[in-house]
Scaffold this motif. Structure first.
Motif, PDB file in Angstrom:
ATOM      1  N   ALA A  97      19.736  25.452  -8.986  1.00  0.00           N
ATOM      2  CA  ALA A  97      19.523  26.377  -9.770  1.00  0.00           C
ATOM      3  C   ALA A  97      18.139  26.616  -9.211  1.00  0.00           C
ATOM      4  O   ALA A  97      17.516  27.012  -8.901  1.00  0.00           O
ATOM      5  N   SER A  98      17.255  25.625  -8.645  1.00  0.00           N
ATOM      6  CA  SER A  98      15.546  25.399  -8.863  1.00  0.00           C
ATOM      7  C   SER A  98      15.501  26.316  -7.302  1.00  0.00           C
ATOM      8  O   SER A  98      14.557  26.831  -7.168  1.00  0.00           O
ATOM      9  N   PHE A  99      16.899  26.594  -6.590  1.00  0.00           N
ATOM     10  CA  PHE A  99      16.252  27.336  -5.362  1.00  0.00           C
ATOM     11  C   PHE A  99      16.342  29.131  -5.472  1.00  0.00           C
ATOM     12  O   PHE A  99      16.383  29.887  -4.602  1.00  0.00           O
ATOM     13  N   TYR A 100      16.516  29.233  -6.441  1.00  0.00           N
ATOM     14  CA  TYR A 100      16.925  30.979  -6.416  1.00  0.00           C
ATOM     15  C   TYR A 100      17.388  31.366  -8.360  1.00  0.00           C
ATOM     16  O   TYR A 100      16.430  32.358  -8.904  1.00  0.00           O
ATOM     17  N   ALA A 101      16.812  30.489  -8.996  1.00  0.00           N
ATOM     18  CA  ALA A 101      16.819  31.062 -10.182  1.00  0.00           C
ATOM     19  C   ALA A 101      14.865  30.646 -10.862  1.00  0.00           C
ATOM     20  O   ALA A 101      14.484  29.854 -10.435  1.00  0.00           O
ATOM     21  N   HIS A 102      14.933  30.534 -12.093  1.00  0.00           N
ATOM     22  CA  HIS A 102      13.387  30.742 -13.105  1.00  0.00           C
ATOM     23  C   HIS A 102      14.306  30.598 -14.082  1.00  0.00           C
ATOM     24  O   HIS A 102      13.939  31.669 -15.321  1.00  0.00           O
ATOM     25  N   VAL A 103      13.931  29.140 -15.049  1.00  0.00           N
ATOM     26  CA  VAL A 103      14.415  28.820 -16.208  1.00  0.00           C
ATOM     27  C   VAL A 103      13.475  28.491 -17.174  1.00  0.00           C
ATOM     28  O   VAL A 103      13.075  27.638 -16.358  1.00  0.00           O
ATOM     29  N   LYS A 104      13.300  28.131 -18.117  1.00  0.00           N
ATOM     30  CA  LYS A 104      12.309  27.196 -18.926  1.00  0.00           C
ATOM     31  C   LYS A 104      13.362  25.726 -19.400  1.00  0.00           C
ATOM     32  O   LYS A 104      12.356  24.684 -19.390  1.00  0.00           O
TER      33      LYS A 104
ATOM     34  N   LYS B 112       4.563  20.905  -8.847  1.00  0.00           N
ATOM     35  CA  LYS B 112       4.787  19.984  -9.689  1.00  0.00           C
ATOM     36  C   LYS B 112       5.231  20.521 -10.467  1.00  0.00           C
ATOM     37  O   LYS B 112       4.034  21.554 -11.404  1.00  0.00           O
ATOM     38  N   THR B 113       5.685  20.608 -11.948  1.00  0.00           N
ATOM     39  CA  THR B 113       6.384  20.561 -13.142  1.00  0.00           C
ATOM     40  C   THR B 113       6.947  19.797 -13.558  1.00  0.00           C
ATOM     41  O   THR B 113       6.919  18.958 -13.914  1.00  0.00           O
ATOM     42  N   TYR B 114       7.569  20.335 -14.691  1.00  0.00           N
ATOM     43  CA  TYR B 114       7.477  19.558 -16.183  1.00  0.00           C
ATOM     44  C   TYR B 114       9.010  19.223 -16.146  1.00  0.00           C
ATOM     45  O   TYR B 114       9.965  19.666 -14.983  1.00  0.00           O
ATOM     46  N   ASN B 115       9.663  18.196 -16.304  1.00  0.00           N
ATOM     47  CA  ASN B 115      11.661  17.520 -16.798  1.00  0.00           C
ATOM     48  C   ASN B 115      11.974  18.740 -17.421  1.00  0.00           C
ATOM     49  O   ASN B 115      11.432  19.202 -18.103  1.00  0.00           O
ATOM     50  N   GLY B 116      13.089  18.863 -16.525  1.00  0.00           N
ATOM     51  CA  GLY B 116      13.576  20.213 -16.797  1.00  0.00           C
ATOM     52  C   GLY B 116      13.471  21.726 -16.757  1.00  0.00           C
ATOM     53  O   GLY B 116      14.180  22.710 -17.072  1.00  0.00           O
ATOM     54  N   ALA B 117      12.541  21.782 -16.344  1.00  0.00           N
ATOM     55  CA  ALA B 117      11.621  23.089 -15.196  1.00  0.00           C
ATOM     56  C   ALA B 117      12.558  23.751 -14.399  1.00  0.00           C
ATOM     57  O   ALA B 117      12.854  22.891 -13.845  1.00  0.00           O
ATOM     58  N   ILE B 118      13.305  24.613 -13.987  1.00  0.00           N
ATOM     59  CA  ILE B 118      14.488  25.359 -13.313  1.00  0.00           C
ATOM     60  C   ILE B 118      12.813  26.278 -12.058  1.00  0.00           C
ATOM     61  O   ILE B 118      12.621  27.992 -12.277  1.00  0.00           O
ATOM     62  N   ALA B 119      12.402  25.806 -11.325  1.00  0.00           N
ATOM     63  CA  ALA B 119      11.653  26.869 -10.709  1.00  0.00           C
ATOM     64  C   ALA B 119      10.435  27.886 -11.738  1.00  0.00           C
ATOM     65  O   ALA B 119      10.466  28.964 -11.468  1.00  0.00           O
ATOM     66  N   VAL B 120       9.726  26.779 -12.366  1.00  0.00           N
ATOM     67  CA  VAL B 120       8.406  27.547 -13.729  1.00  0.00           C
ATOM     68  C   VAL B 120       7.703  26.847 -13.261  1.00  0.00           C
ATOM     69  O   VAL B 120       7.977  25.649 -13.251  1.00  0.00           O
ATOM     70  N   SER B 121       6.221  26.833 -13.473  1.00  0.00           N
ATOM     71  CA  SER B 121       5.191  26.160 -13.343  1.00  0.00           C
ATOM     72  C   SER B 121       5.572  25.264 -14.993  1.00  0.00           C
ATOM     73  O   SER B 121       6.303  25.247 -15.709  1.00  0.00           O
ATOM     74  N   LYS B 122       4.208  24.556 -15.122  1.00  0.00           N
ATOM     75  CA  LYS B 122       4.096  24.314 -16.685  1.00  0.00           C
ATOM     76  C   LYS B 122       3.805  24.507 -17.704  1.00  0.00           C
ATOM     77  O   LYS B 122       4.452  24.169 -18.666  1.00  0.00           O
ATOM     78  N   ASP B 123       3.435  25.659 -17.166  1.00  0.00           N
ATOM     79  CA  ASP B 123       3.268  26.906 -18.455  1.00  0.00           C
ATOM     80  C   ASP B 123       4.554  27.836 -18.407  1.00  0.00           C
ATOM     81  O   ASP B 123       4.215  28.725 -19.260  1.00  0.00           O
ATOM     82  N   THR B 124       6.047  27.391 -18.180  1.00  0.00           N
ATOM     83  CA  THR B 124       6.975  28.170 -17.672  1.00  0.00           C
ATOM     84  C   THR B 124       6.368  29.856 -17.218  1.00  0.00           C
ATOM     85  O   THR B 124       7.424  30.930 -16.889  1.00  0.00           O
TER      86      THR B 124
END
Length: 368
Positions: free
Chosen positions: A146-153, A103-115
């Motif tokens: 995007a959440s399945f292949y990228a990692h951005v904040k 689980k992470t913050y709204n808007g996150a793309i495959a990054v944690s709560k700490d980005t």
């Protein structure tokens, strides 16, 4: 005593037929469970109806000619969709739980709560040699795909998301989003980079047969047209094409398919838009279920990241024989969403659980 044993034997036979995974012994009228084994799938198809709650699913009952494909599922659960920091999730956090299990913050793309970047299911499985695919009616840079292949904040970083595609390991992309490859602020031509990485790039129409190469199929500058604008059978046909391609991999495959615009109809409070997109998604379920039935080693999972619009199938005033769809919000809601499963391992998806459990259940089933 004989009657009791007969009834017990009959009950146990029913359980064995229903689950095909429990071995039991009967001795002196006592039941002993000796093993519990769940058959594991070789392949998994995850279909996400963005913004699809129970009322959206019910739409298929009232507005489809014939029996909805939703009714072909025998295992149904419920998912709790809140993100890490808010009761109501968005699509980015809602898809990141499926792709990473966290689980992470709204808007996150495959990054944690700490980005911090989180390894995705596509990355895990690609390293193990499984084939992977992503199909959507949005751009492939939109929150869910995007959440399945990228990692951005931030989910709005579309050009940055696109830069992950060439090295993503995804074998099959189909959707929109062409402009983020070749009309970029930084002047890069990522279509050429995709070709350099071994992709066949297709921008005119959906092929009828898969390529021997990895495929990038981009048929719109941004999101795909609405069904009402003539999109036709893109989603079911792209899903069929992906399955034909990915199933050639002897180690198995993972395919994510999103009915993206169910959500958009909800945001617009446009019932006709939502209904057409939902029926297109139901047709796509039929493609996945038909493949799985014939293949015998494929698990089909259908769920949503959240519900959109507070959509309700109310009666038209006092006329209880007429449905009048209505909405309570132009945003998302916090209602639980359904999880449908059919195929080897489907039994794991019974019950009520947090949305990120879907990832963990999938990874457990694909553990070798």
């Amino acid at each position: 005593m004989k009657t009791k044993l007969s009834l017990l034997t009959l009950l146990l036979s029913f359980i064995l037929i229903a689950t095909s995974c429990v071995t039991v012994q009967v001795k002196d009228n006592t039941v002993t469970q000796t093993s519990l084994e769940i058959k594991k799938p070789k392949n998994i198809i995850l279909l996400i109806g963005d913004g699809m709650g129970l009322s959206q699913v019910s739409t298929a009952i009232y507005y489809k000619d014939g029996k909805p494909n939703f009714e072909r599922f025998h295992t149904i659960g419920l998912s709790k969709t809140s993100s890490s920091n808010e009761l109501v999730t968005d699509s980015a956090a809602g898809a990141t739980v499926f792709s990473t299990g966290e689980k992470t913050y709204n808007g996150a793309i495959a990054v944690s709560k700490d980005t911090i970047p989180l390894p995705t299911i596509v990355e895990h499985l690609s390293k193990r040699g499984l084939a992977t695919g992503i199909v959507a009616t949005s751009s492939i840079q939109h929150a869910t795909p995007a959440s399945f292949y990228a990692h951005v904040k931030s989910r709005r970083m579309y050009e940055e998301i696109t830069e992950f595609a060439p090295n993503s390991g995804v074998n099959f992309f189909a959707g929109g989003g062409l402009k983020f490859f070749n009309q970029r602020k930084d002047g890069k031509d990522l279509l050429e980079e995709m070709k350099t990485k071994g992709y066949e790039v297709i921008t005119d129409k959906l092929p009828t047969t898969p390529s021997e190469k990895n495929e990038l199929i981009l048929l719109a500058e941004n999101g795909m047209p609405k069904m009402s604008e003539g999109r036709g059978d893109f989603l079911p046909n792209a899903t069929k094409l992906a399955l034909e391609k990915l199933s050639k991999n002897e180690k198995g495959f993972f395919l994510m398919v999103e009915g993206s615009q169910i959500d958009w109809g909800g945001h617009d409070n446009d019932a006709d838009y939502l209904i057409q997109e939902l029926l297109d998604f139901d047709k796509t379920l039929g493609v996945a279920l038909d493949f799985a039935k014939q293949n015998g080693e494929t698990l089909v999972i259908v769920t949503a990241d959240h519900e959109t619009g507070g959509y309700t199938l109310a009666s038209d005033g006092s006329d209880y024989n007429k449905i009048k769809p209505s909405f309570s919000t132009t945003g998302h809601s916090g209602t639980m969403v359904p999880v449908f499963a059919e195929g080897p391992g489907a039994i794991l998806f019974n019950g009520i659980y947090e949305s990120n459990e879907i990832y963990h259940k999938i990874m457990e089933l694909l553990k070798r």
